[in-house]
Design a protein around this motif. Sequence first.
Motif, PDB file in Angstrom:
ATOM      1  N   UNK A 241      -4.088   9.572   2.416  1.00 33.97           N
ATOM      2  CA  UNK A 241      -3.050   7.798   2.417  1.00 33.97           C
ATOM      3  C   UNK A 241      -3.469   7.117   3.957  1.00 33.97           C
ATOM      4  N   UNK A 242      -3.582   7.933   4.779  1.00 35.40           N
ATOM      5  CA  UNK A 242      -4.294   7.175   6.066  1.00 35.40           C
ATOM      6  C   UNK A 242      -4.920   6.637   5.999  1.00 35.40           C
ATOM      7  N   UNK A 243      -6.340   7.373   5.773  1.00 36.40           N
ATOM      8  CA  UNK A 243      -7.459   6.628   5.480  1.00 36.40           C
ATOM      9  C   UNK A 243      -7.746   5.004   4.530  1.00 36.40           C
ATOM     10  N   UNK A 244      -6.551   5.669   3.059  1.00 34.00           N
ATOM     11  CA  UNK A 244      -6.350   4.093   2.310  1.00 34.00           C
ATOM     12  C   UNK A 244      -5.288   2.783   3.246  1.00 34.00           C
ATOM     13  N   UNK A 245      -4.732   3.434   3.874  1.00 33.30           N
ATOM     14  CA  UNK A 245      -3.886   2.515   4.536  1.00 33.30           C
ATOM     15  C   UNK A 245      -5.086   1.492   5.737  1.00 33.30           C
ATOM     16  N   UNK A 246      -5.624   2.212   6.406  1.00 30.26           N
ATOM     17  CA  UNK A 246      -6.700   1.661   7.058  1.00 30.26           C
ATOM     18  C   UNK A 246      -7.407   0.788   6.486  1.00 30.26           C
ATOM     19  N   UNK A 247      -8.089   1.178   5.202  1.00 30.10           N
ATOM     20  CA  UNK A 247      -9.334   0.503   4.843  1.00 30.10           C
ATOM     21  C   UNK A 247      -8.639  -0.928   4.244  1.00 30.10           C
ATOM     22  N   UNK A 248      -6.986  -1.137   3.987  1.00 29.75           N
ATOM     23  CA  UNK A 248      -6.571  -1.624   3.372  1.00 29.75           C
ATOM     24  C   UNK A 248      -6.747  -3.033   4.351  1.00 29.75           C
ATOM     25  N   UNK A 249      -6.604  -2.556   5.840  1.00 29.56           N
ATOM     26  CA  UNK A 249      -7.020  -3.702   6.363  1.00 29.56           C
ATOM     27  C   UNK A 249      -7.726  -4.481   6.898  1.00 29.56           C
ATOM     28  N   UNK A 250      -9.117  -3.830   6.403  1.00 32.86           N
ATOM     29  CA  UNK A 250     -10.395  -4.315   5.701  1.00 32.86           C
ATOM     30  C   UNK A 250     -10.836  -5.730   5.451  1.00 32.86           C
TER      31      UNK A 250
ATOM     32  N   UNK B 212       0.833  -1.186  -0.352  1.00 32.87           N
ATOM     33  CA  UNK B 212      -0.348   0.620  -0.159  1.00 32.87           C
ATOM     34  C   UNK B 212       1.370   0.977  -0.038  1.00 32.87           C
ATOM     35  N   UNK B 213       1.747   1.461   0.895  1.00 30.88           N
ATOM     36  CA  UNK B 213       2.648   1.957   0.678  1.00 30.88           C
ATOM     37  C   UNK B 213       3.659   2.722  -0.496  1.00 30.88           C
ATOM     38  N   UNK B 214       4.190   1.740  -1.293  1.00 35.48           N
ATOM     39  CA  UNK B 214       5.068   2.336  -2.567  1.00 35.48           C
ATOM     40  C   UNK B 214       5.758   2.447  -2.307  1.00 35.48           C
ATOM     41  N   UNK B 215       7.199   2.932  -3.602  1.00 36.70           N
ATOM     42  CA  UNK B 215       8.602   2.044  -3.026  1.00 36.70           C
ATOM     43  C   UNK B 215       8.882   3.759  -3.073  1.00 36.70           C
ATOM     44  N   UNK B 216       8.298   5.177  -2.985  1.00 37.20           N
ATOM     45  CA  UNK B 216       8.505   6.158  -2.023  1.00 37.20           C
ATOM     46  C   UNK B 216       8.270   5.954  -0.790  1.00 37.20           C
ATOM     47  N   UNK B 217       8.230   5.447   0.208  1.00 37.03           N
ATOM     48  CA  UNK B 217       7.713   6.151   1.099  1.00 37.03           C
ATOM     49  C   UNK B 217       8.773   4.770   2.221  1.00 37.03           C
ATOM     50  N   UNK B 218       9.425   4.658   3.281  1.00 36.08           N
ATOM     51  CA  UNK B 218      10.163   4.268   3.573  1.00 36.08           C
ATOM     52  C   UNK B 218       9.299   3.242   4.897  1.00 36.08           C
ATOM     53  N   UNK B 219       9.080   2.025   4.815  1.00 32.32           N
ATOM     54  CA  UNK B 219       8.321   0.907   5.443  1.00 32.32           C
ATOM     55  C   UNK B 219       9.055   0.310   6.981  1.00 32.32           C
ATOM     56  N   UNK B 220       8.723   0.526   8.063  1.00 31.60           N
ATOM     57  CA  UNK B 220       9.843  -0.237   9.261  1.00 31.60           C
ATOM     58  C   UNK B 220       8.735  -0.433  10.399  1.00 31.60           C
TER      59      UNK B 220
END
Length: 914
Positions: free
Chosen positions: A581-590, A550-558
Amino acid sequence: MKRYRPHILVVIALAVVLSTGWHGALRNALTDLRFAWQSRPATGNVVVVAIDAPSIDQIGFWPWPRRLHAELLHRLEAAGAQDVAFDVDFSTPSDPASDAAFLTALREVGGSTILPSFKQPAPNGGTAHINRPLKPFSNQSWPAVVNVAIESDGLVRRYPVGEKLGDSQMPSMAVVLAGQDANRRPPFLIDYSIRASSIPTVSYSDVLRGDAATLDKLRDKKIIVGATALELGDRFSVPNGKIISGPGLQALAAESILQNRMLRWTSDAGMFAGLGLICLLMMYSWRRFAPGVRVAVLVAAGVGVELAAALVLAKWPLIIDTSLFHIAIIAYLTAIALDEIDFRGLLGRIAESRFHRIAMSLGDGLVCTDEDHRITVWNPGASAIFGYMPAEMIGQPFEALCAVPADAGAKTFAMRDAARQALLVPGGAVVVEFVGRRKNGETFPVEASFSGWQGTDGFQYGAILRDISVRKREAERVRYLAEHDALTGLANRNMLHAGLVDMIADAERRSCEVALLVIGLDGFQRINDMLGHSAGDLVLQAVADRLKEQAGDRSVVARLSGDEFAIGRESADGGEPIAEFAERITRAFEAPLTTGTRQHRVRISLGVAVYPEGGHNADDLLSNGHLALTKAKLTRRGSHVIFENAIRQELENRLTLESELALAADRGEFELFYQPQVRLVDGGLVGAEALIRWRHPLRGHVSPGEFMPVVNTSALSERIATWVMETAARQARAWELSGSSVRVAINLSPSQLHSGDLAHSVATLLDTTGLTPSLLELEVTEDILLHDEARVLDMFKRIQQLGVRILFDDFGTGYASLSYLKKFPLDGLKIDRSFVLDLLADSDDAAIVGSTIGLSKQLGLTVVAEGIENRATADFLVSMGCEEGQGYFFGRPMPAAAFETQFLTAELEAVSAA
């Protein structure tokens, strides 16, 4: 000059030994050996009445009441003993009845009793204190000093005939017991060939109960009464690795006098005559006789002299000093060896043999070349690395070990370049890396340490070679682990922090935002509890995959911690807004997460911090992101919260508490409670510790553990600490005026030492209140001493000059308690309650407490044990020598009025009745 060189060497050796004093250690060692070779029994005229472990077990904890010593004197007189010497301290009064009984016994035995005096070192290095028997006792007894000198090696060898105490010369105990004159005679050497085990010894308890067989041994004997039990600590180290008790040492000294074995050294004239004789003998025989003959003469001379010294010691009380004679013999033997051995050739052969052994046993590859860089030495380590046998490589150029670069433009490694660098580097060694090639064609990284030297066949070079393939892989792995989470493969906190720093720097140039999303899994602990940590790890890995997707290549996920993740993202103009963006990350875990055959529904909460409003650097973003996540979990689970300054309301709560504390100080809501401190021997009150309490108008009494951490780190610290000291001092003065001298202990706050002049404040307080300084006690902890040690040390000295005591609180719980006992002028210490609570059940705690009490006594410090909750613990501490204690067994902290009712009123009534 060469002719006299051996004799000059001997003279130099003797001069060095004499100037450094080493011959004294050899002299003592030789004398100790002579004692070990000889053995003579004691006369039996001196008997030790031992205060031993069985006596302590039967009679009770030490010190005993002096009525027992009185009864012992009567028993000894009835048994027909001659003189009785006590190696026991009688310098301080005990209970009046026991003192009176002992004084009566001294009168009745007719002046045949010897009582000890001794010097006791001051705790701070001042003038030694002289302990003498109480005046009534000394009027009915013979005086004697019991001090002995401990030499630099920790052993007792010399015994003083007498010592000046004050204005008078006092004889030593053994001298008085043996009936000798002590006027102006030097100390003598105790004859340790007399077996200490042959000195008759009987138990104090056996004499006291009138055992007939024991009393028969005492008729017409000289008696020494003293402590032999290990726990009483009266022990001395003597030659040949032996340890004897104080009474035993006095008995050996008395036996030395009675047997006319008061040993002394012979004069140095004989020693120098012997040295001159051996030197003349060697000068005459040096070139006339073979080395073997000279060696035999020297050895025979050493053996003969030592046998003669042993025979003299066996017959007369004389010790012949043969130390310099033996040193001269050793020096001559060394000169013979130096004169006969070809050291240059020997060292050359040793170096060649050592190089060969090292080269052949070295695990690393060792390759040597001539000045044309052709291989001359090839060890097994090199064969193991490259696969070539020595016959295949001897004579080959060093470059045969190097791989041809895959890149046509890369430069091939050249030995001459490394050799040139080795010559330029100080020390002649340089470390380089190149790509090597094995016999099978495999290439691998090699680390080589090159050096050069001038050999007999021209200039030569050497290289120690290591296969660093594993090291390179491990370094890559270590770097990866330092930057990534081992379970999920995501970046870790360190890598996220570095990424945020870079993003913020770029955002400053481009005037854009950087967003940090801190993500927490809601209810993840239930998965671990119900399915186990293995299932939980699979869920974490699935969460990591979905976040990366969900974050894409331009983000740092840790991954930040167990169930916390983060996404760092730079938000440019025209991009997806942060909230979306935050809302999309939240919905991704539905949608459920699939792990193997299971599906898990995991809900997440997000805390968002946006640069620059949510923080101006990476640390601020991480801190504020966590605060926003906490807010989300409390109020909006399954959604996101963007950080606002209002979220820091928790800090306001602290400020509110500080404000309430300030109002409490203004309104007088603080109160001091007092916890009694007692003498453990009889439970008598000796003092009280002042402890602060807060009477909140709504909450009642508030625990100090709730508000004192805030006080100690706030601006109120000094104000409240000053109030505590003034209130406690006034209360102590009030008790003093009412006839109760109660020593009050106050816990110092760090602010009192780090701001202002505490010593001046204490002096002013004493003047204002009129309190006797000895009734004020200040307790300090290690955190107070950690800062500005020199200033604190000066302040403590000035406070002690006022007469105020300083104690080290919570001893044993810090990192440097022992060093502070040495550095700071302390009067005592308090053993922390954590060591006292399990004292009866935990042998480790008992060992620590016992060692602390013993150390404190040697340093002249008083000891107070905290946390005593039962009589058994109090009795055990008494048996260890602890004098004072406090705890719930004696009384809980209580208001001043209750303290007066429970402890002071009863005490005053008892005094009045008496």
